[in-house]
Write a protein that holds these residues in place. Structure first.
Motif, PDB file in Angstrom:
ATOM      1  N   LYS A 108     -33.214 -31.436 -22.620  1.00 15.02           N
ATOM      2  CA  LYS A 108     -34.603 -31.892 -22.651  1.00 15.02           C
ATOM      3  C   LYS A 108     -35.476 -31.230 -21.600  1.00 15.02           C
ATOM      4  CE  LYS A 108     -33.748 -36.562 -24.441  1.00 15.02           C
ATOM      5  NZ  LYS A 108     -33.929 -38.009 -24.177  1.00 15.02           N
ATOM      6  N   ASN A 109     -34.881 -30.900 -20.459  1.00 14.48           N
ATOM      7  CA  ASN A 109     -35.681 -30.465 -19.325  1.00 14.48           C
ATOM      8  C   ASN A 109     -35.460 -29.024 -18.893  1.00 14.48           C
ATOM      9  OD1 ASN A 109     -36.774 -33.167 -18.923  1.00 14.48           O
ATOM     10  ND2 ASN A 109     -34.732 -33.711 -18.184  1.00 14.48           N
ATOM     11  N   SER A 110     -34.369 -28.413 -19.328  1.00  8.42           N
ATOM     12  CA  SER A 110     -34.072 -27.069 -18.830  1.00  8.42           C
ATOM     13  C   SER A 110     -33.202 -26.313 -19.808  1.00  8.42           C
ATOM     14  CB  SER A 110     -33.376 -27.146 -17.464  1.00  8.42           C
ATOM     15  OG  SER A 110     -32.115 -27.786 -17.568  1.00  8.42           O
ATOM     16  N   ILE A 111     -32.981 -25.048 -19.481  1.00  9.93           N
ATOM     17  CA  ILE A 111     -32.109 -24.204 -20.286  1.00  9.93           C
ATOM     18  C   ILE A 111     -31.229 -23.394 -19.339  1.00  9.93           C
ATOM     19  CG2 ILE A 111     -33.976 -22.507 -20.493  1.00  9.93           C
ATOM     20  CD1 ILE A 111     -32.751 -21.665 -23.198  1.00  9.93           C
ATOM     21  N   TYR A 112     -29.937 -23.358 -19.637  1.00  7.54           N
ATOM     22  CA  TYR A 112     -28.964 -22.599 -18.846  1.00  7.54           C
ATOM     23  C   TYR A 112     -28.644 -21.301 -19.586  1.00  7.54           C
ATOM     24  CZ  TYR A 112     -28.083 -26.844 -16.108  1.00  7.54           C
ATOM     25  OH  TYR A 112     -28.208 -27.955 -15.289  1.00  7.54           O
ATOM     26  N   PHE A 113     -28.529 -20.207 -18.821  1.00  8.49           N
ATOM     27  CA  PHE A 113     -28.218 -18.905 -19.396  1.00  8.49           C
ATOM     28  C   PHE A 113     -26.985 -18.307 -18.727  1.00  8.49           C
ATOM     29  CE2 PHE A 113     -32.887 -19.185 -19.666  1.00  8.49           C
ATOM     30  CZ  PHE A 113     -33.098 -18.940 -21.012  1.00  8.49           C
ATOM     31  N   LEU A 114     -26.127 -17.656 -19.533  1.00 13.10           N
ATOM     32  CA  LEU A 114     -25.126 -16.736 -19.011  1.00 13.10           C
ATOM     33  C   LEU A 114     -25.760 -15.352 -19.043  1.00 13.10           C
ATOM     34  CD1 LEU A 114     -21.844 -17.911 -20.792  1.00 13.10           C
ATOM     35  CD2 LEU A 114     -22.547 -18.367 -18.443  1.00 13.10           C
ATOM     36  N   GLN A 116     -25.996 -11.272 -17.964  1.00  9.31           N
ATOM     37  CA  GLN A 116     -25.444  -9.992 -17.514  1.00  9.31           C
ATOM     38  C   GLN A 116     -23.949 -10.067 -17.155  1.00  9.31           C
ATOM     39  OE1 GLN A 116     -29.058  -8.473 -18.147  1.00  9.31           O
ATOM     40  NE2 GLN A 116     -27.614  -7.154 -17.140  1.00  9.31           N
ATOM     41  N   GLN A 117     -23.248 -11.093 -17.626  1.00  6.07           N
ATOM     42  CA  GLN A 117     -21.835 -11.325 -17.267  1.00  6.07           C
ATOM     43  C   GLN A 117     -21.667 -11.607 -15.776  1.00  6.07           C
ATOM     44  OE1 GLN A 117     -19.852 -11.658 -19.653  1.00  6.07           O
ATOM     45  NE2 GLN A 117     -20.126 -10.149 -21.249  1.00  6.07           N
ATOM     46  N   LYS A 118     -22.766 -11.893 -15.073  1.00  4.36           N
ATOM     47  CA  LYS A 118     -22.704 -12.037 -13.616  1.00  4.36           C
ATOM     48  C   LYS A 118     -23.242 -13.362 -13.098  1.00  4.36           C
ATOM     49  CE  LYS A 118     -23.209  -7.054 -12.751  1.00  4.36           C
ATOM     50  NZ  LYS A 118     -24.041  -5.997 -12.107  1.00  4.36           N
ATOM     51  N   GLU A 119     -24.245 -13.917 -13.774  1.00  2.93           N
ATOM     52  CA  GLU A 119     -24.949 -15.076 -13.245  1.00  2.93           C
ATOM     53  C   GLU A 119     -25.026 -16.211 -14.252  1.00  2.93           C
ATOM     54  OE1 GLU A 119     -28.440 -14.248 -10.139  1.00  2.93           O
ATOM     55  OE2 GLU A 119     -28.802 -13.296 -12.078  1.00  2.93           O
ATOM     56  N   LEU A 120     -25.020 -17.422 -13.727  1.00  4.63           N
ATOM     57  CA  LEU A 120     -25.447 -18.592 -14.470  1.00  4.63           C
ATOM     58  C   LEU A 120     -26.832 -18.940 -13.929  1.00  4.63           C
ATOM     59  CD1 LEU A 120     -24.890 -20.995 -16.417  1.00  4.63           C
ATOM     60  CD2 LEU A 120     -23.969 -22.216 -14.441  1.00  4.63           C
ATOM     61  N   ILE A 121     -27.819 -19.039 -14.819  1.00  2.64           N
ATOM     62  CA  ILE A 121     -29.202 -19.267 -14.419  1.00  2.64           C
ATOM     63  C   ILE A 121     -29.714 -20.532 -15.095  1.00  2.64           C
ATOM     64  CG2 ILE A 121     -31.559 -18.361 -14.495  1.00  2.64           C
ATOM     65  CD1 ILE A 121     -30.374 -15.541 -14.547  1.00  2.64           C
ATOM     66  N   GLN A 122     -30.416 -21.352 -14.316  1.00  2.00           N
ATOM     67  CA  GLN A 122     -31.101 -22.514 -14.880  1.00  2.00           C
ATOM     68  C   GLN A 122     -32.606 -22.293 -14.781  1.00  2.00           C
ATOM     69  OE1 GLN A 122     -30.845 -26.173 -12.682  1.00  2.00           O
ATOM     70  NE2 GLN A 122     -31.332 -27.458 -14.456  1.00  2.00           N
ATOM     71  N   SER A 123     -33.301 -22.422 -15.925  1.00  2.00           N
ATOM     72  CA  SER A 123     -34.755 -22.315 -15.967  1.00  2.00           C
ATOM     73  C   SER A 123     -35.340 -23.583 -16.563  1.00  2.00           C
ATOM     74  CB  SER A 123     -35.181 -21.116 -16.829  1.00  2.00           C
ATOM     75  OG  SER A 123     -34.768 -19.894 -16.268  1.00  2.00           O
ATOM     76  N   ASP A 124     -36.600 -23.849 -16.253  1.00  2.00           N
ATOM     77  CA  ASP A 124     -37.269 -24.920 -16.970  1.00  2.00           C
ATOM     78  C   ASP A 124     -37.727 -24.393 -18.330  1.00  2.00           C
ATOM     79  OD1 ASP A 124     -39.695 -23.544 -16.662  1.00  2.00           O
ATOM     80  OD2 ASP A 124     -40.355 -24.776 -14.977  1.00  2.00           O
ATOM     81  N   LEU A 125     -38.314 -25.245 -19.123  1.00  2.00           N
ATOM     82  CA  LEU A 125     -38.671 -24.859 -20.481  1.00  2.00           C
ATOM     83  C   LEU A 125     -39.976 -24.076 -20.555  1.00  2.00           C
ATOM     84  CD1 LEU A 125     -37.610 -28.082 -22.426  1.00  2.00           C
ATOM     85  CD2 LEU A 125     -36.264 -26.059 -21.833  1.00  2.00           C
ATOM     86  N   ASN A 126     -40.551 -23.794 -19.387  1.00  2.15           N
ATOM     87  CA  ASN A 126     -41.767 -22.979 -19.323  1.00  2.15           C
ATOM     88  C   ASN A 126     -41.504 -21.586 -18.764  1.00  2.15           C
ATOM     89  OD1 ASN A 126     -43.565 -25.030 -20.298  1.00  2.15           O
ATOM     90  ND2 ASN A 126     -43.364 -26.046 -18.306  1.00  2.15           N
ATOM     91  N   GLY A 127     -40.233 -21.212 -18.658  1.00  2.59           N
ATOM     92  CA  GLY A 127     -39.890 -19.861 -18.237  1.00  2.59           C
ATOM     93  C   GLY A 127     -39.749 -19.657 -16.745  1.00  2.59           C
ATOM     94  N   ASN A 128     -39.697 -20.743 -15.951  1.00  3.20           N
ATOM     95  CA  ASN A 128     -39.565 -20.632 -14.508  1.00  3.20           C
ATOM     96  C   ASN A 128     -38.118 -20.833 -14.080  1.00  3.20           C
ATOM     97  OD1 ASN A 128     -42.506 -20.503 -14.066  1.00  3.20           O
ATOM     98  ND2 ASN A 128     -42.465 -22.645 -14.729  1.00  3.20           N
ATOM     99  N   VAL A 129     -37.541 -19.869 -13.375  1.00  3.81           N
ATOM    100  CA  VAL A 129     -36.167 -19.977 -12.912  1.00  3.81           C
ATOM    101  C   VAL A 129     -36.066 -21.027 -11.810  1.00  3.81           C
ATOM    102  CG1 VAL A 129     -34.308 -18.784 -11.698  1.00  3.81           C
ATOM    103  CG2 VAL A 129     -35.497 -17.651 -13.588  1.00  3.81           C
ATOM    104  N   LEU A 130     -35.119 -21.940 -11.957  1.00  2.72           N
ATOM    105  CA  LEU A 130     -34.919 -23.016 -10.983  1.00  2.72           C
ATOM    106  C   LEU A 130     -33.764 -22.728 -10.044  1.00  2.72           C
ATOM    107  CD1 LEU A 130     -35.285 -26.043 -13.442  1.00  2.72           C
ATOM    108  CD2 LEU A 130     -37.062 -25.000 -12.018  1.00  2.72           C
ATOM    109  N   GLU A 131     -32.656 -22.206 -10.580  1.00  2.79           N
ATOM    110  CA  GLU A 131     -31.462 -21.946  -9.766  1.00  2.79           C
ATOM    111  C   GLU A 131     -30.712 -20.749 -10.328  1.00  2.79           C
ATOM    112  OE1 GLU A 131     -30.431 -23.418  -7.061  1.00  2.79           O
ATOM    113  OE2 GLU A 131     -31.628 -25.271  -6.990  1.00  2.79           O
ATOM    114  N   ARG A 132     -29.962 -20.093  -9.453  1.00  3.58           N
ATOM    115  CA  ARG A 132     -29.054 -19.012  -9.841  1.00  3.58           C
ATOM    116  C   ARG A 132     -27.716 -19.222  -9.156  1.00  3.58           C
ATOM    117  NH1 ARG A 132     -32.009 -14.489 -11.836  1.00  3.58           N
ATOM    118  NH2 ARG A 132     -34.249 -14.639 -11.431  1.00  3.58           N
ATOM    119  N   TRP A 133     -26.637 -18.980  -9.889  1.00 12.64           N
ATOM    120  CA  TRP A 133     -25.297 -19.059  -9.312  1.00 12.64           C
ATOM    121  C   TRP A 133     -24.501 -17.830  -9.758  1.00 12.64           C
ATOM    122  CZ3 TRP A 133     -27.559 -23.022 -12.135  1.00 12.64           C
ATOM    123  CH2 TRP A 133     -27.924 -24.172 -11.428  1.00 12.64           C
TER     124      TRP A 133
END
Length: 375
Positions: A108-114, A116-133
């Motif tokens: 409901k609030n965000s989208i997680y991406f895998l 480049q085979q390197k990072e897990l990224i969490q963004s909000d639904l407006n295209g703003n990156v919130l966290e990177r791991w």
């Protein structure tokens, strides 16, 4: 001598090399008899298809279907299928998610991406990156990681845990005892861990094959089990509380697994799978009818019959009791779908146009009322 034979047999079963085949008469159905609705989603004329990876959720303003496609988040009203939002995600910069995305999970609030085979990224639904791991490195035993949702291994989330897999491009000699194929990310502690499982021992016959060394994973939140279906195995691996067991979940039709070839090409190796081979493909849960569903290719095309493909969709209850084998035309319906409140939705090619994508909604709870033929 008899005791030794029995012990050997039991050991092989524990390792996943054998399974108990059902003796139950399984009805064979036609998929069209289980269609209860057609879902239509808007698209532009430049988009051929919207795929089969949608998340359903409810908001204060209504029910929603959302998908990520070509660096865009598409949000639809359900069941009307009106496009409510199209959000583009940047590839580079402070809010860049990378150009190569191998998987995503939308809530409901965000989208997680895998990425480049390197990072897990969490963004909000407006295209703003919130966290990177940074994704975890692997040992030399694994050689390299392939964190991916390729071949029906969608990212999943249950509670505060996100599940995904490291799926090998090909199964290589030396991987037989490797078991760190499953990955868990805890969204509260920002930590990674593994869930462990071994391939069936028969995989050693199909090394260096980029089709028969694959698997499909789904997490069952009701039973708290990881279910893993291998391309070459009638049985499914079940991982729960750190232990692996096996359940028969195959077809009663005959299968023939045919290993492909590898051809050296300069510094590279070209993999040429045998497209005539049988193989198990997608594994999923129908949360509406509470069924476990599994796709199997009984036969593939060959040089004499290049258009011949025969598929079945296998349906089981939550205890892996087989309920039906379903016939369908691969040229009309997709091999993988998504859950809606009315049933499981499969892309319907015959009703897709330049303006809309059509999905056949399947109600697997109608199996007992459908007209059947017994195998």
């Amino acid at each position: 001598m008899r005791k030794l034979t029995l012990l050997n047999f039991l050991a092989l079963c524990i390792l996943g090399s054998c399974s108990t085949k059902t003796t139950k008469q399984i009805p064979v159905l036609d998929l069209k008899d289980l269609i209860v609705d057609t879902l239509y989603l808007e698209k532009d004329t430049l988009t051929k298809n919207l795929g089969s990876h949608f998340s359903f959720y409810e908001t204060d303003s209504g029910k929603i279907l959302a998908t990520y496609l070509n660096h865009q988040l598409l949000v639809y009203s359900y069941p009307e299928g009106k496009l409510l939002k199209s959000q583009t995600f940047e590839k580079e910069g402070p809010d860049g998610i990378g150009s190569f995305i191998t998987g995503n999970f939308i809530d409901k609030n965000s989208i997680y991406f895998l990425s480049q085979q390197k990072e897990l990224i969490q963004s909000d639904l407006n295209g703003n990156v919130l966290e990177r791991w940074d994704l975890p490195a692997v040992t030399s035993e694994r050689k390299y990681a392939n964190y991916s949702s390729y071949l029906y291994n969608n990212l999943q989330k249950s509670g505060n845990e996100l599940y995904f897999v490291d799926i090998p491009f090909v199964f290589q000699d030396g991987f037989e005892n490797y078991d760190k194929w499953g990955m868990v990310f805890n969204t509260e502690t920002d930590s990674f861990s593994n869930y462990h499982f071994l391939y069936p021992r028969s995989i050693t016959e199909y090394t260096q094959d980029d089709q028969l060394g694959l698997f499909s994973h789904v997490f069952n939140p009701k039973s708290k089990e990881h279910l893993i279906g291998f391309s070459i195995s009638d049985s499914i691996a079940i991982v729960k509380n750190g232990k692996q067991s096996w359940k028969w979940a195959g077809t009663t039709s005959p299968l023939e697994f045919k290993k492909g070839e590898t051809i050296p090409s300069g510094e590279y190796t070209v993999f040429q799978p045998n497209h005539e081979s049988s193989k198990y493909e997608a594994l999923d849960l129908d949360t509406y009818a509470k069924k476990i569903i599994r796709w199997v290719r009984l036969k593939g095309p060959n040089k004499d019959y290049p258009d011949r493909q025969e598929y079945r969709l296998l349906v089981f209850d939550q205890e892996f009791n087989p309920e039906a084998e379903i016939k369908f035309n691969i040229d009309e319906l997709a091999k993988f779908g998504f859950n809606t409140p009315k049933g499981y939705a499969l892309s319907l090619y015959t009703k897709t146009t330049d303006d809309i994508v059509a999905y056949a909604v399947i109600d697997f709870s109608k199996i007992n009322n459908a007209k059947t033929e017994t195998k």
